[in-house]
Design an enzyme around this catalytic site. Structure first.
Site, PDB file in Angstrom:
ATOM      1  N   ASN A  76      19.696  -5.957 -18.296  1.00 57.81           N
ATOM      2  CA  ASN A  76      19.387  -7.177 -19.039  1.00 57.81           C
ATOM      3  C   ASN A  76      18.432  -8.005 -18.184  1.00 57.81           C
ATOM      4  OD1 ASN A  76      19.361  -9.635 -20.323  1.00 57.81           O
ATOM      5  ND2 ASN A  76      21.538 -10.074 -20.029  1.00 57.81           N
ATOM      6  N   LYS A 133      17.054 -10.743 -18.871  1.00 52.57           N
ATOM      7  CA  LYS A 133      17.185 -12.200 -19.113  1.00 52.57           C
ATOM      8  C   LYS A 133      15.797 -12.838 -19.238  1.00 52.57           C
ATOM      9  CE  LYS A 133      21.694 -12.020 -17.004  1.00 52.57           C
ATOM     10  NZ  LYS A 133      22.768 -12.649 -16.254  1.00 52.57           N
ATOM     11  N   HIS A 139      26.229 -12.497 -25.474  1.00 57.15           N
ATOM     12  CA  HIS A 139      26.196 -12.622 -24.016  1.00 57.15           C
ATOM     13  C   HIS A 139      26.784 -13.982 -23.620  1.00 57.15           C
ATOM     14  CE1 HIS A 139      24.778 -12.986 -19.923  1.00 57.15           C
ATOM     15  NE2 HIS A 139      24.698 -11.670 -19.921  1.00 57.15           N
ATOM     16  N   GLU A 172      25.889 -16.152 -21.598  1.00 58.67           N
ATOM     17  CA  GLU A 172      24.913 -17.251 -21.504  1.00 58.67           C
ATOM     18  C   GLU A 172      24.605 -17.801 -22.891  1.00 58.67           C
ATOM     19  OE1 GLU A 172      22.183 -14.976 -19.116  1.00 58.67           O
ATOM     20  OE2 GLU A 172      23.664 -15.058 -17.502  1.00 58.67           O
ATOM     21  N   GLU A 174      32.013  -8.568 -19.351  1.00 59.94           N
ATOM     22  CA  GLU A 174      31.322  -9.265 -18.264  1.00 59.94           C
ATOM     23  C   GLU A 174      32.091 -10.529 -17.909  1.00 59.94           C
ATOM     24  OE1 GLU A 174      26.867  -8.227 -18.265  1.00 59.94           O
ATOM     25  OE2 GLU A 174      27.121  -9.693 -19.849  1.00 59.94           O
ATOM     26  N   GLY A 201      25.799 -13.119 -11.858  1.00 63.08           N
ATOM     27  CA  GLY A 201      24.792 -13.808 -11.057  1.00 63.08           C
ATOM     28  C   GLY A 201      25.366 -14.538  -9.849  1.00 63.08           C
ATOM     29  N   SER A 227      27.182  -8.768 -11.331  1.00 63.49           N
ATOM     30  CA  SER A 227      26.811  -8.428  -9.945  1.00 63.49           C
ATOM     31  C   SER A 227      26.953  -6.945  -9.630  1.00 63.49           C
ATOM     32  CB  SER A 227      27.611  -9.277  -8.946  1.00 63.49           C
ATOM     33  OG  SER A 227      27.373 -10.649  -9.176  1.00 63.49           O
TER      34      SER A 227
HETATM   35  P1  13P Z   1      24.116  -9.972 -12.882  1.00 62.42           P
HETATM   36  O1  13P Z   1      24.093  -8.482 -12.697  1.00 62.42           O
HETATM   37  O2  13P Z   1      22.862 -10.642 -12.381  1.00 62.42           O
HETATM   38  O3  13P Z   1      25.373 -10.584 -12.323  1.00 62.42           O
HETATM   39  O4  13P Z   1      24.141 -10.246 -14.472  1.00 62.42           O
HETATM   40  C1  13P Z   1      25.038  -9.577 -15.273  1.00 62.42           C
HETATM   41  C2  13P Z   1      24.702  -9.847 -16.692  1.00 62.42           C
HETATM   42  O5  13P Z   1      24.828 -10.961 -17.174  1.00 62.42           O
HETATM   43  C3  13P Z   1      24.176  -8.729 -17.503  1.00 62.42           C
HETATM   44  O6  13P Z   1      24.155  -9.056 -18.841  1.00 62.42           O
END
Ligand code: 13P
Length: 251
Positions: free
Chosen positions: A9, A11, A95, A97, A167, A173, A213
């Site tokens: 992803n 982002k 997601h 976010e 997740e 992150g 992560s």
């Molecule tokens: P990270 O791997 O940067 O922690 O992000 C995970 C994520 O949100 C994938 O959709």
């Protein structure tokens, strides 16, 4: 044996040149991999370029978000039909976010899942609890609600077209990966929920990815857990080297 999936992803990162470079370099470095499903979710402006860049590759691509309606007065939104039109096969739905920053509810996520299935896009349904929810002991309740409302009125047949990504929000992150045991505990809970609400056969087939992560150093210990079938990778998917290592180490 469920086939692993490693998905990246991106982002809201990269610009045209870096997006093309990353996709090309990734396609080149993993072109011999035929035993893992590989996917990327680039930002929307670069999706149309992927049609050309990834045309002879083993990488599928999709968008990070979409609207559920086919068309209409929805300024700023993308329809499932538009995504299909530019070669997307996949779509991220729910997601954390999107849930947190853009206030997406489980009901809205359910509408998007139904729209994705109706348009033959494979939805990756993202679920996960916050640190507060985990610490207050509500973690299983939260996941159960995300599944129950998110998947409302989705038949078993259609459910089989979905991929689930667990997740934990506190691991995204932050560099704080869930331990393989913590992740496995929730993956098993999700699989049991599927068994109870659909069937044993469907629960055994469903691929459940871990996200948060994930890196080359921890992928092996995570995917060696019995109910973890791959990963949804954020930061480490922005470099061809780390993402291709994750793909190789997941086998
Ligand atoms: P990270 O791997 O940067 O922690 O992000 C995970 C994520 O949100 C994938 O959709």
């Amino acid at each position: 044996m469920r086939r692993k999936i490693i998905a990246g992803n991106w982002k809201m990162h990269l610009l045209t040149d870096s997006a093309i470079d990353l996709a090309k370099s990734l396609a080149e470095s993993i072109k011999d991999v035929d035993d893992v499903d590989i996917a990327i979710f680039p930002p929307a402006p670069y999706l149309i370029l992927m049609k050309e860049v990834l045309k002879d590759s083993n990488i599928k691509y999709g968008a990070q978000n979409m609207h559920f309606a086919e068309k209409g007065a929805y300024t700023g939104e993308l329809s499932p039909g538009m995504l299909k039109d530019i070669g997307c096969k996949l779509i991220l739905v729910g997601h954390s976010e999107r849930r947190k920053i853009f206030k997406e509810s489980n009901e809205l996520i359910n509408s998007k899942l139904i729209a994705a299935i109706n348009n033959h896009l494979t939805p990756y349904l993202c679920i996960g609890e916050t640190l507060e929810e985990r610490e207050s002991g509500k973690l299983f309740e939260v996941i159960e609600e995300q599944l129950t409302i998110g998947l409302k009125s989705i038949s078993e047949d259609d459910f089989n077209k979905i991929v689930i990504a667990y997740e934990p929000v506190w691991a995204i992150g932050t560099g704080k990966t869930a331990t393989p045991e913590i992740a496995q505990e929730m993956h098993l809970f999700i699989r049991n929920w599927i068994k109870k609400n659909y069937s044993e056969n469907t629960s055994e087939k469903m691929r459940i990815l871990y996200g948060g992560s994930m890196k080359p150093e921890n992928v092996k210990s995570l995917v060696s857990q019995p109910d973890i079938d791959g990963g949804l990778v954020g930061g480490a998917s922005l470099k061809s080297e780390s993402f291709s290592q994750i793909i190789r180490f997941s086998r």
